[in-house]
Write an enzyme that holds these catalytic residues in place. Structure first.
Site, short mmCIF file in Angstrom:
data_model
loop_
_atom_site.label_atom_id
_atom_site.label_comp_id
_atom_site.label_asym_id
_atom_site.label_seq_id
_atom_site.Cartn_x
_atom_site.Cartn_y
_atom_site.Cartn_z
N GLY A 1 3.10 2.32 10.59
CA GLY A 1 4.22 3.29 10.48
C GLY A 1 4.77 3.75 11.57
O GLY A 1 5.44 4.87 11.66
N GLU B 1 -6.53 4.33 8.24
CA GLU B 1 -6.22 5.81 8.01
C GLU B 1 -7.38 6.28 7.34
O GLU B 1 -7.69 7.48 7.43
CB GLU B 1 -4.99 5.99 6.80
CG GLU B 1 -3.87 5.71 8.01
CD GLU B 1 -2.66 5.18 7.03
OE1 GLU B 1 -2.63 5.37 5.73
OE2 GLU B 1 -1.65 4.77 7.63
N HIS C 1 -9.39 0.83 5.21
CA HIS C 1 -7.94 1.15 5.88
C HIS C 1 -8.09 1.86 7.18
O HIS C 1 -8.82 2.84 7.20
CB HIS C 1 -7.02 1.63 4.91
CG HIS C 1 -5.54 1.64 5.31
ND1 HIS C 1 -5.22 2.72 6.14
CD2 HIS C 1 -4.57 0.91 5.27
CE1 HIS C 1 -3.94 2.09 6.55
NE2 HIS C 1 -3.36 1.29 6.06
N GLY D 1 3.39 -1.04 4.08
CA GLY D 1 3.11 0.19 3.85
C GLY D 1 4.70 0.63 3.43
O GLY D 1 5.01 0.54 2.33
N GLY D 2 5.32 1.31 4.46
CA GLY D 2 6.53 1.96 4.13
C GLY D 2 7.65 0.97 3.24
O GLY D 2 8.25 1.57 2.54
N ASN E 1 0.93 -1.31 0.03
CA ASN E 1 -0.01 0.07 -0.09
C ASN E 1 1.05 1.15 0.07
O ASN E 1 1.46 1.53 0.97
CB ASN E 1 -0.88 -0.01 1.22
CG ASN E 1 -1.62 1.35 1.43
OD1 ASN E 1 -1.93 2.12 0.45
ND2 ASN E 1 -2.24 1.52 2.73
N TRP E 2 0.97 2.08 -1.10
CA TRP E 2 1.93 3.00 -1.32
C TRP E 2 1.47 4.39 -0.61
O TRP E 2 2.21 5.23 -0.55
CB TRP E 2 2.11 3.37 -2.93
CG TRP E 2 2.88 2.28 -3.49
CD1 TRP E 2 3.15 1.01 -2.88
CD2 TRP E 2 3.17 2.23 -4.86
NE1 TRP E 2 3.69 0.34 -3.91
CE2 TRP E 2 3.75 0.91 -5.24
CE3 TRP E 2 3.20 3.17 -5.86
CZ2 TRP E 2 4.19 0.77 -6.53
CZ3 TRP E 2 3.71 3.05 -7.21
CH2 TRP E 2 4.10 1.72 -7.44
N LYS E 3 -0.11 4.19 -0.03
CA LYS E 3 -0.41 5.24 0.65
C LYS E 3 -0.40 6.64 -0.41
O LYS E 3 -0.15 6.59 -1.63
CB LYS E 3 0.03 5.41 2.13
CG LYS E 3 -0.24 4.31 2.65
CD LYS E 3 0.15 4.28 4.11
CE LYS E 3 -0.13 2.85 4.81
NZ LYS E 3 -0.01 2.90 6.32
N GLU F 1 -4.74 -5.12 10.70
CA GLU F 1 -3.65 -3.90 11.03
C GLU F 1 -3.92 -3.28 12.44
O GLU F 1 -4.79 -2.30 12.41
CB GLU F 1 -3.82 -2.87 9.72
CG GLU F 1 -3.54 -3.61 8.55
CD GLU F 1 -3.09 -2.61 7.62
OE1 GLU F 1 -2.02 -2.76 6.88
OE2 GLU F 1 -3.55 -1.39 7.49
O1 G3H Z 1 -1.28 -0.61 4.62
C1 G3H Z 1 -0.33 -0.71 5.20
C2 G3H Z 1 -0.37 -0.65 6.58
O2 G3H Z 1 -1.04 0.74 7.14
C3 G3H Z 1 1.03 -0.77 7.15
O3 G3H Z 1 1.73 0.68 7.06
P1 G3H Z 1 3.38 0.31 7.53
O4 G3H Z 1 3.88 -1.10 6.73
O5 G3H Z 1 3.92 1.33 6.88
O6 G3H Z 1 3.26 0.15 8.85
#
Ligand code: G3H
Length: 251
Positions: A173, A97, A95, A234-235, A9-11, A167
């Protein structure tokens, strides 16, 4: 036997050139991977370019969000048909967020999950508790409610089109990964809930991803848990080297 599924997930990250570079790099690195399902979820505006860049490779494309109506006066929203039109296979629904920053409710998430299935997209239903909910020993209640409401009205015929992503919000994050045991406990609880809501057969087949500071260094121990079937990353999904290393750890 559940096939592992790792999604990035590149957000709200990358630009046009950076998205294509990352997607093309992953397509090249992962061209021979067939024992793991892999997806990347770039921002909406780069979906088409990323679809083009991974075309012909095992890397599939997903969206980070969608709207449940088919078309019309919904300024700023994106429909399932639009997502399919630009090459999406998956879509993340609910998600944390979007739940906690944008204010999405379980009811809205449920409409999205059902509309995704209806359109032929494969939803990734994301659930997870806040730190204060974990500290108040409410993790199971919160996650049960999110799963139950998120899947309301999803038939037994369709449920295996859904992937559930657990999650814990406090692990996203933050660099604070849930321990493998903490992840396993909640995954097992979710699988038990799916058995109650559907059947043991469905529960044995549905895939449950873990997300929250997953990275190359903790991939093996998380994926070694019996009920962890994949990762929503994510990151660490923003670098070709890290994300492909995670997939190759599992492949
Ligand atoms: O969708 C992915 C998650 O929110 C995890 O994010 P992260 O791996 O940056 O903690």
């Amino acid at each position: 036997m559940r096939k592992p599924f790792i999604a990035g997930n590149w957000k709200m990250n990358k630009d046009s050139a950076g998205s294509v570079e990352l997607a093309a790099g992953l397509a090249k690195e992962l061209k021979d991977v067939d024992s793991v399902d892999v997806a990347v979820c770039p921002p909406f505006v780069y979906l088409q370019a990323v679809s083009n860049a991974v075309s012909g490779s095992p890397v599939k494309v997903g969206a980070q969000n969608m709207y449940f109506e088919a078309n019309g006066a919904f300024t700023g929203e994106i429909s399932t048909d639009m997502l399919k039109d630009v090459g999406c296979t998956y879509v993340i629904c609910g998600h944390s967020e979007r739940r906690h920053v944008i204010g999405e409710t379980d009811e809205l998430v449920n409409k999205k999950v059902k509309a995704a299935i209806e359109s032929g997209l494969l939803p990734i239903l994301a659930v997870g508790e806040l730190l204060e909910e974990r500290e108040a020993d409410k993790t199971n209640d919160v996650v049960k409610t999110q799963v139950t409401k998120g899947l309301e009205g999803v038939s037994a015929d369709d449920i295996l089109k859904v992937t559930i992503a657990y999650e814990p919000v406090w692990a996203i994050g933050t660099g604070k990964t849930a321990t493998p045991d903490q992840a396993q406990d909640v995954h097992a609880m979710i699988r038990g809930l799916i058995a109650e809501l559907y059947s043991q057969d469905v529960a044995d087949k549905i895939r449950i991803q873990y997300g929250g500071s997953a990275k190359p260094a903790n991939t093996a121990e998380l994926m070694a848990q019996p009920d962890v079937d994949g990762l929503l990353v994510g990151g660490a999904s923003l670098k070709v080297e890290d994300f492909s290393k995670m997939i190759k750890t599992v492949a």
